[in-house]
Design a protein around this motif. Structure first.
Motif, PDB file in Angstrom:
ATOM      1  N   UNK A   1      -2.881   5.495   2.913  1.00 14.79           N
ATOM      2  CA  UNK A   1      -4.212   5.291   2.348  1.00 14.79           C
ATOM      3  C   UNK A   1      -5.404   5.370   3.085  1.00 14.79           C
ATOM      4  N   UNK A   2      -6.000   6.360   2.631  1.00 13.09           N
ATOM      5  CA  UNK A   2      -7.141   6.893   3.442  1.00 13.09           C
ATOM      6  C   UNK A   2      -8.674   5.846   2.641  1.00 13.09           C
ATOM      7  N   UNK A   3      -9.662   5.328   3.641  1.00 14.27           N
ATOM      8  CA  UNK A   3     -10.268   4.881   2.809  1.00 14.27           C
ATOM      9  C   UNK A   3     -11.969   5.569   2.444  1.00 14.27           C
ATOM     10  N   UNK A   4     -12.146   5.922   1.141  1.00 14.67           N
ATOM     11  CA  UNK A   4     -13.275   6.980   0.693  1.00 14.67           C
ATOM     12  C   UNK A   4     -14.418   6.288   0.479  1.00 14.67           C
ATOM     13  N   UNK A   5     -14.455   5.083   0.345  1.00 12.51           N
ATOM     14  CA  UNK A   5     -15.534   4.431   0.390  1.00 12.51           C
ATOM     15  C   UNK A   5     -15.291   3.013   0.384  1.00 12.51           C
ATOM     16  N   UNK A   6     -15.962   1.509   1.390  1.00 12.38           N
ATOM     17  CA  UNK A   6     -16.470   0.602   0.741  1.00 12.38           C
ATOM     18  C   UNK A   6     -17.571  -0.708   0.555  1.00 12.38           C
ATOM     19  N   UNK A   7     -17.523  -1.259   0.215  1.00 13.60           N
ATOM     20  CA  UNK A   7     -18.885  -1.646  -0.499  1.00 13.60           C
ATOM     21  C   UNK A   7     -18.214  -2.878   0.012  1.00 13.60           C
ATOM     22  N   UNK A   8     -19.652  -4.037  -0.098  1.00  9.16           N
ATOM     23  CA  UNK A   8     -20.050  -5.618  -0.098  1.00  9.16           C
ATOM     24  C   UNK A   8     -19.577  -6.032  -1.350  1.00  9.16           C
ATOM     25  N   UNK A   9     -19.829  -5.739  -2.435  1.00  7.74           N
ATOM     26  CA  UNK A   9     -20.076  -6.259  -4.016  1.00  7.74           C
ATOM     27  C   UNK A   9     -19.843  -4.883  -5.216  1.00  7.74           C
TER      28      UNK A   9
ATOM     29  N   UNK B   1     -15.193  -7.818  -0.018  1.00 13.21           N
ATOM     30  CA  UNK B   1     -14.840  -6.019   0.019  1.00 13.21           C
ATOM     31  C   UNK B   1     -13.671  -5.336  -1.179  1.00 13.21           C
ATOM     32  N   UNK B   2     -14.424  -4.198  -0.779  1.00 14.15           N
ATOM     33  CA  UNK B   2     -14.415  -3.614  -2.258  1.00 14.15           C
ATOM     34  C   UNK B   2     -13.821  -2.377  -1.402  1.00 14.15           C
ATOM     35  N   UNK B   3     -12.793  -1.904  -1.680  1.00 15.37           N
ATOM     36  CA  UNK B   3     -12.259  -0.606  -1.217  1.00 15.37           C
ATOM     37  C   UNK B   3     -12.070   0.389  -2.282  1.00 15.37           C
ATOM     38  N   UNK B   4     -12.931   2.150  -2.190  1.00 14.13           N
ATOM     39  CA  UNK B   4     -11.591   3.023  -2.806  1.00 14.13           C
ATOM     40  C   UNK B   4     -10.735   4.579  -1.350  1.00 14.13           C
ATOM     41  N   UNK B   5     -10.542   3.993  -2.422  1.00 11.11           N
ATOM     42  CA  UNK B   5      -8.861   4.917  -1.524  1.00 11.11           C
ATOM     43  C   UNK B   5      -7.696   6.035  -2.139  1.00 11.11           C
ATOM     44  N   UNK B   6      -7.516   6.821  -1.314  1.00 15.48           N
ATOM     45  CA  UNK B   6      -6.514   8.043  -1.810  1.00 15.48           C
ATOM     46  C   UNK B   6      -5.470   7.936  -0.410  1.00 15.48           C
ATOM     47  N   UNK B   7      -4.791   8.504  -1.349  1.00 10.56           N
ATOM     48  CA  UNK B   7      -3.613   9.386  -0.092  1.00 10.56           C
ATOM     49  C   UNK B   7      -4.087  10.038   1.075  1.00 10.56           C
ATOM     50  N   UNK B   8      -4.160   9.511   1.503  1.00  9.42           N
ATOM     51  CA  UNK B   8      -4.007  10.008   3.408  1.00  9.42           C
ATOM     52  C   UNK B   8      -3.045  11.370   3.426  1.00  9.42           C
TER      53      UNK B   8
ATOM     54  N   UNK C   1       0.580  -1.544   0.067  1.00  7.92           N
ATOM     55  CA  UNK C   1      -0.064  -0.005  -0.144  1.00  7.92           C
ATOM     56  C   UNK C   1       0.599   1.213  -0.251  1.00  7.92           C
ATOM     57  N   UNK C   2       2.107   1.153   0.378  1.00 12.42           N
ATOM     58  CA  UNK C   2       3.340   2.345   0.650  1.00 12.42           C
ATOM     59  C   UNK C   2       3.638   2.440  -1.176  1.00 12.42           C
ATOM     60  N   UNK C   3       4.101   1.152  -1.343  1.00 13.56           N
ATOM     61  CA  UNK C   3       3.680   1.148  -2.533  1.00 13.56           C
ATOM     62  C   UNK C   3       3.358   2.322  -3.873  1.00 13.56           C
ATOM     63  N   UNK C   4       1.675   1.751  -3.653  1.00 13.30           N
ATOM     64  CA  UNK C   4       0.614   2.565  -4.276  1.00 13.30           C
ATOM     65  C   UNK C   4       0.740   3.553  -3.523  1.00 13.30           C
TER      66      UNK C   4
END
Length: 133
Positions: free
Chosen positions: A105-113, A126-133, A4-7
């Motif tokens: 990373x900071x989670x913007x949204x998460x979903x189950x499908x 587990x579906x995550x939408x993340x951006x730099x924190x 995640x740090x590399x991303x």
């Protein structure tokens, strides 16, 4: 965490990381007892073979949080035409949130499908939408 740090280091300003992982089910992990069982939820239709069934033999190592097993792909006329060994590390939602945070990373949204259903204990993903924190 290092992934995640590399991303994070490669995200453009305003860029987002979107990914999915399976949502471990304690009920499923408890059945990982080395007995071969059909997993109807994994069945699919192959254009050449027709309905393909998947049987699974698994054991779960709770200390390592790793499921080890073998998946057997079969049709009614062709048993075990593909046999695949598998090792899968379970990452539970609370652990994943901590890894994302420690990875910057900071989670913007998460979903189950992928239809944006909320993440619940019964969700397969587990579906995550993340951006730099």
């Amino acid at each position: 965490m290092s992934c995640f740090r590399a991303v994070r280091s490669h995200l453009a300003p305003g860029g987002r990381l979107v990914f999915d992982v399976f949502n471990p089910s304690v009920r499923v992990l408890a059945r990982a007892d080395g007995v071969r069982r059909r997993r109807d939820a994994l069945s699919y239709v192959d254009p050449d073979r027709g309905v393909v069934h998947v049987d699974v033999v698994e054991t779960y190592d709770s200390v390592a949080q790793v499921t080890r097993g073998t998946w057997f792909f079969s049709t009614d006329s062709e048993a075990d035409f593909v046999v695949v060994p598998i090792e899968m590390r379970s990452i539970f939602p609370q652990e994943l949130l901590l890894l994302l945070e420690l990875g910057g990373l900071r989670v913007v949204e998460c979903f189950g499908d992928w239809s944006r259903t909320p993440l619940t204990a019964d969700a397969a993903l587990q579906i995550y939408v993340c951006e730099a924190g």
